[in-house]
Design a protein around this motif. Structure first.
Motif, PDB file in Angstrom:
ATOM      1  N   ALA A  65       0.826  -1.209   0.000  1.00  0.00           N
ATOM      2  CA  ALA A  65       0.000   0.000   0.000  1.00  0.00           C
ATOM      3  C   ALA A  65       0.859   1.258   0.000  1.00  0.00           C
ATOM      4  O   ALA A  65       0.475   2.286  -0.566  1.00  0.00           O
ATOM      5  CB  ALA A  65      -0.931   0.000   1.215  1.00  0.00           C
ATOM      6  N   LYS A 107       0.083   5.146  -5.187  1.00  0.00           N
ATOM      7  CA  LYS A 107      -0.237   6.567  -5.031  1.00  0.00           C
ATOM      8  C   LYS A 107      -1.674   6.811  -5.489  1.00  0.00           C
ATOM      9  O   LYS A 107      -1.929   7.243  -6.607  1.00  0.00           O
ATOM     10  CB  LYS A 107       0.761   7.411  -5.831  1.00  0.00           C
ATOM     11  N   ASP A 156      -5.922   7.439  -3.599  1.00  0.00           N
ATOM     12  CA  ASP A 156      -6.746   7.573  -2.407  1.00  0.00           C
ATOM     13  C   ASP A 156      -7.759   6.431  -2.388  1.00  0.00           C
ATOM     14  O   ASP A 156      -8.729   6.437  -3.141  1.00  0.00           O
ATOM     15  CB  ASP A 156      -7.461   8.932  -2.418  1.00  0.00           C
ATOM     16  N   SER A 169      -4.845   4.077   2.161  1.00  0.00           N
ATOM     17  CA  SER A 169      -3.700   4.844   1.679  1.00  0.00           C
ATOM     18  C   SER A 169      -2.957   5.549   2.798  1.00  0.00           C
ATOM     19  O   SER A 169      -1.783   5.898   2.639  1.00  0.00           O
ATOM     20  CB  SER A 169      -4.152   5.864   0.628  1.00  0.00           C
TER      21      SER A 169
END
Length: 309
Positions: A54, A58, A60, A82
């Motif tokens: 994780a 990159k 959300d 994230s």
């Protein structure tokens, strides 16, 4: 920050190194569950792996690692968001004994139907957008081997993993070969030089012992492995336990079952009891609560409907 993930880069920017060692977060995962040692080890390795992967994504949203099988364990699942907050659980199959010396294959794949599943679930989806899901057969005797098989099958960057867990800690080390050009790379690095760095990084990491991974602090561990190398260190990232279950989420789940089924449960048991698989929090809905689930709410002036995430 008691639980941290730390990132490093080799000086030529051709290899990424990441390490994580979890104590409080791992204890929170296990707080409401009593698993046999073999299952504890597998779940802890998957928890450590989820944070390492994780931290490389990159976007959300959430990374979900699932191992589904046809043995004593029906499902291992870890969700890591994230911000590196995570939750995890195990679903056992009734009527199956757990061998003390069981490994991933004997516990999850005795019939050859096991699957390793990686899900990337964005927090905010565009209309019609679905979560990405990658599925491969369950190969290897360890979580690390299964993940490396997945990375190779999905044509990801060359990656090697070392994972371990016991009652006190879950820990992992990841090394990853980065592209020679672009991103964090030195633009003039040759393929041969990058290949030599990658081989050296893997050879040194292969000397790592399980007890070292579990017991030694990250900075000390990295220094032991790569004391002859120049590494660029980045700020540590906190890792934590988080379970987003709420009474409203459980209520929505019950609504999805339908009024008839919920009322059948109430008729048989007098109420509906739901326990979160992840954190163990109990939710109780009596007959009045259940009736209210299917009663249209009267809009109130200047009120806003709750948003369910």
């Amino acid at each position: 920050m008691t639980d941290q993930l730390k990132k490093y880069l080799f000086e030529d920017r051709s290899v990424r190194v990441q390490a994580v060692r979890l104590t409080d977060t791992w204890k929170a995962v296990r707080a409401n569950h009593e698993y046999p040692p073999a299952i504890t080890h597998l779940l802890g390795e998957l928890v450590a792996a989820s944070t390492l992967l994780a931290a490389n994504i990159k976007f959300d949203g959430s990374l979900v690692l699932q191992i589904q099988g046809d043995g004593p364990i029906a499902l291992l699942v870890v969700e890591c968001r994230s911000d590196l907050s995570l939750r995890a659980t195990v679903k056992m199959r009734e009527g199956h004994d757990v061998p003390v010396d069981g490994n991933m294959q004997s516990l999850l794949n005795p019939g050859g139907n096991g699957r390793f599943i990686v899900v990337l679930d964005p927090q905010r989806k565009a209309p019609g957008q679905q979560a990405y899901q990658g599925i491969v057969p369950l190969e290897g005797d360890t979580v690390a081997e299964a993940l490396q098989h997945y990375m190779k099958a999905s044509e990801q960057l060359d990656t090697q993993l070392w994972l371990a867990a016991d009652d006190e800690h879950a820990a992992g080390l990841l090394i990853q070969r980065l592209p020679v050009h672009g991103g964090e790379q030195a633009p003039l690095l040759s393929e041969q030089a990058a290949a030599e760095t990658w081989e050296r990084a893997g050879t040194l990491a292969a000397t790592l012992k399980r007890d070292e991974l579990l017991q030694v602090e990250i900075d000390t561990l990295i220094h032991r492995l790569y004391w002859e190398e120049t590494l660029v260190a980045f700020d540590p990232l906190p890792v934590s336990w988080h379970c987003p279950c709420t009474r409203e989420r459980v209520a929505n789940m019950l609504r999805s079952l339908g009024e008839a089924e919920v009322q059948d449960i109430v008729a048989e048991h007098g109420q509906v009891d739901v326990t979160c698989d992840f954190c163990g929090k109990p939710y109780r809905f009596d007959a009045v609560d259940c009736a209210a689930l299917f009663t249209p709410a009267t809009p109130a002036a200047d009120s806003e409907s709750p948003t369910v995430h």
